[in-house]
Design an enzyme around this catalytic site. Structure first.
Site, PDB file in Angstrom:
ATOM      1  N   SER A  56       5.159   1.970  -8.150  1.00  0.00           N
ATOM      2  CA  SER A  56       5.321   0.769  -7.335  1.00  0.00           C
ATOM      3  C   SER A  56       6.491   0.980  -6.406  1.00  0.00           C
ATOM      4  O   SER A  56       7.472   1.625  -6.787  1.00  0.00           O
ATOM      5  CB  SER A  56       5.635  -0.460  -8.192  1.00  0.00           C
ATOM      6  N   GLU A  63      11.111  -4.859  10.673  1.00  0.00           N
ATOM      7  CA  GLU A  63       9.968  -5.677  11.074  1.00  0.00           C
ATOM      8  C   GLU A  63       9.276  -6.307   9.865  1.00  0.00           C
ATOM      9  O   GLU A  63       8.217  -6.881  10.009  1.00  0.00           O
ATOM     10  CB  GLU A  63       8.961  -4.797  11.842  1.00  0.00           C
ATOM     11  N   SER A  64       9.829  -6.199   8.665  1.00  0.00           N
ATOM     12  CA  SER A  64       9.346  -6.818   7.420  1.00  0.00           C
ATOM     13  C   SER A  64       9.223  -5.801   6.287  1.00  0.00           C
ATOM     14  O   SER A  64      10.222  -5.235   5.908  1.00  0.00           O
ATOM     15  CB  SER A  64       8.045  -7.595   7.618  1.00  0.00           C
ATOM     16  N   HIS A  69       1.291  -0.599  -4.929  1.00  0.00           N
ATOM     17  CA  HIS A  69       1.174  -0.462  -6.390  1.00  0.00           C
ATOM     18  C   HIS A  69      -0.006   0.470  -6.611  1.00  0.00           C
ATOM     19  O   HIS A  69      -1.060   0.266  -6.001  1.00  0.00           O
ATOM     20  CB  HIS A  69       0.874  -1.802  -7.067  1.00  0.00           C
ATOM     21  N   CYS A  84       6.205  -8.014  11.590  1.00  0.00           N
ATOM     22  CA  CYS A  84       6.469  -9.047  12.596  1.00  0.00           C
ATOM     23  C   CYS A  84       6.653  -8.324  13.932  1.00  0.00           C
ATOM     24  O   CYS A  84       7.029  -7.154  13.954  1.00  0.00           O
ATOM     25  CB  CYS A  84       7.754  -9.795  12.296  1.00  0.00           C
TER      26      CYS A  84
END
Ligand code: SPD
Length: 426
Positions: A56, A63-64, A69, A84
């Site tokens: 994970s 930008e985010s 996983h 974004c």
């Protein structure tokens, strides 16, 4: 057209290569590359390998974020690409599809934070804006990638830089050299830590010097395994030793260590060393009887190529090849991690060498699971290592050679076993 704050692509990567799905270093690199290829600015990455398998992780970008996983047993990865601004996350999608060798996939794209459904707060954000305008991309990002050596219930994790110096699948095992922040470069075989630059001396001094100082005249030594070279490096510090034969099954381990761990692989060119790349189990079967003063078994854990190094037949052959007065030292696993192997090995040694001739030496290795590790002895009419009385000789050797773990007190003290260990081997 409604305006949204973010764009979210939820991806199902199916029929991926299961080995890749279980490779934390590779997945971290692929995810970071996927972000950068799409023009994102990476802030940091955190990735974990789970027990018994699966990875994970998240890459935080200006930008985010990109998150993953994996389920190696299904060849499946669930990936979130949340962005974004102008970034085109489909570039990341294409990159990951190739990297994971995914043969079937699907993606669902949705807008997040539809502004006509949101009410803007009127709190004063002027200082935050000011801070944002002061922020400079530092041109590097922090990585949080962990290598975990584990069984189904316990683990030891080391944070590593994410850089992989060597990664080769030999005919026997996966041979990797990676770099941990705390302990420097390390050798990993399959998913097990073998040795690291910063704590290798604990192991290599303790596997060699107690036996060499217990034996009255150690001239001819056999090492089985020990491909990193640390054990022969220590043995060859003893001038009385005339010949060391080292038999390592995996030439790839030797090459990787020569190239990347030269401090450990320091004595492969020593004139007293006879280095043989071959199966140590077969070697001892056909070796001359009563020919060695000391035999050291520097093997890995009892899975894969080292499994046979824990068998009755192997140790019977070792016994036969030791001279009278000879000493066997074997990597003995941990009484707190691999209890079964620890106990069974001692039982085997007691049955071959005699009940009172299989002492256990305990020592500390910070990079092995639980930290508590052992070497197990087989004494063929040899003195008990606890009875050494050449303390001043030992201490001047320690001084002279600059040893950092072993000394006369540790020599004697390591054979003092806690009660729970005594009852495990009684
Ligand atoms: N779990 C680690 C067991 C020890 C394996 N041997 C290490 C080799 C160092 N020369």
């Amino acid at each position: 057209m409604s305006i949204a704050l973010g764009n979210h692509i939820l991806v199902e990567f199916m029929n991926c290569d299961p080995h890749i799905m279980n490779d934390v270093a590779r997945i971290e690199k692929d995810m970071v590359d996927a972000a950068q290829k799409a023009g994102a600015t990476v802030i940091n990455s955190t990735f974990h390998h789970f027990s018994p398998w699966g990875v994970s992780g998240v890459v935080v970008i200006q930008e985010s974020h990109l998150a993953i996983h994996t389920w190696p047993e299904y060849g499946y990865a669930a990936v979130d690409l949340f962005t974004c601004g102008e970034m085109d996350a489909w570039i990341s999608f294409d990159h990951l599809k190739e990297c994971f060798k995914s043969h079937s996939y699907s993606a669902l794209e949705m807008k997040r934070g539809s502004v006509n459904l949101l009410t803007r707060n009127d709190f004063d954000m002027s200082t935050m804006r000011q801070k944002a305008s002061e922020w400079r991309n530092p041109d590097f990002f922090t990585r949080n990638v962990w290598f975990t050596d584990k069984d189904e219930n316990q683990a030891l994790s080391l944070r590593f830089t994410g850089e992989v110096f060597h990664d080769v699948q030999s005919p026997f095992q996966r041979v990797r050299i990676i770099e941990s922040y705390k302990y420097g470069k390390m050798l990993a075989l399959d998913d097990m830590v073998m040795t690291t630059i910063e704590d290798e001396f604990h192991y290599h001094e303790m596997i060699s010097h107690p036996a060499l100082f217990t034996h009255s005249n150690p001239k001819n030594i056999l090492v089985i395994g020990g491909g990193d070279g640390g054990t022969v490096r220590e043995i060859l510090k003893h001038e009385a030793v005339e010949k060391v034969t080292m038999v390592e099954i995996d030439g790839e381990v030797i090459e990787a260590c020569k190239q990347h761990l030269p401090q450990i692989a320091a004595s492969f060119d020593h004139p007293k060393l006879n280095l043989i790349v071959d199966d140590g189990i077969a070697h001892i079967k056909h070796a001359k009887k009563e020919s060695y003063d000391i035999i050291i078994v520097d093997g890995s854990d009892p899975v894969g190529p080292a499994e046979g190094l824990f068998s009755v037949e192997f140790y019977t052959n070792c016994y036969n090849c030791l001279k009278d007065g000879g000493i066997l030292v074997a990597q003995g696993e941990s009484p707190k991690f691999n209890e079964k192997a620890f106990k069974e090995l001692n039982y085997t040694l007691q049955s071959i060498f005699g009940k009172d001739n299989a002492p256990v030496s305990l020592f500390f290795v910070p990079t092995y699971p639980t930290g508590m590790w052992s070497f197990q002895y087989g004494l063929k009419n040899a003195n008990h290592p606890k009875s050494v009385n050449n303390h001043s000789l030992i201490d001047s050797f320690v001084q002279d050679k600059g040893l950092r773990y072993y000394n006369a007190d540790i020599h004697v003290g390591s054979f003092a076993n806690p009660n729970f260990v005594k009852s495990m081997i009684s």
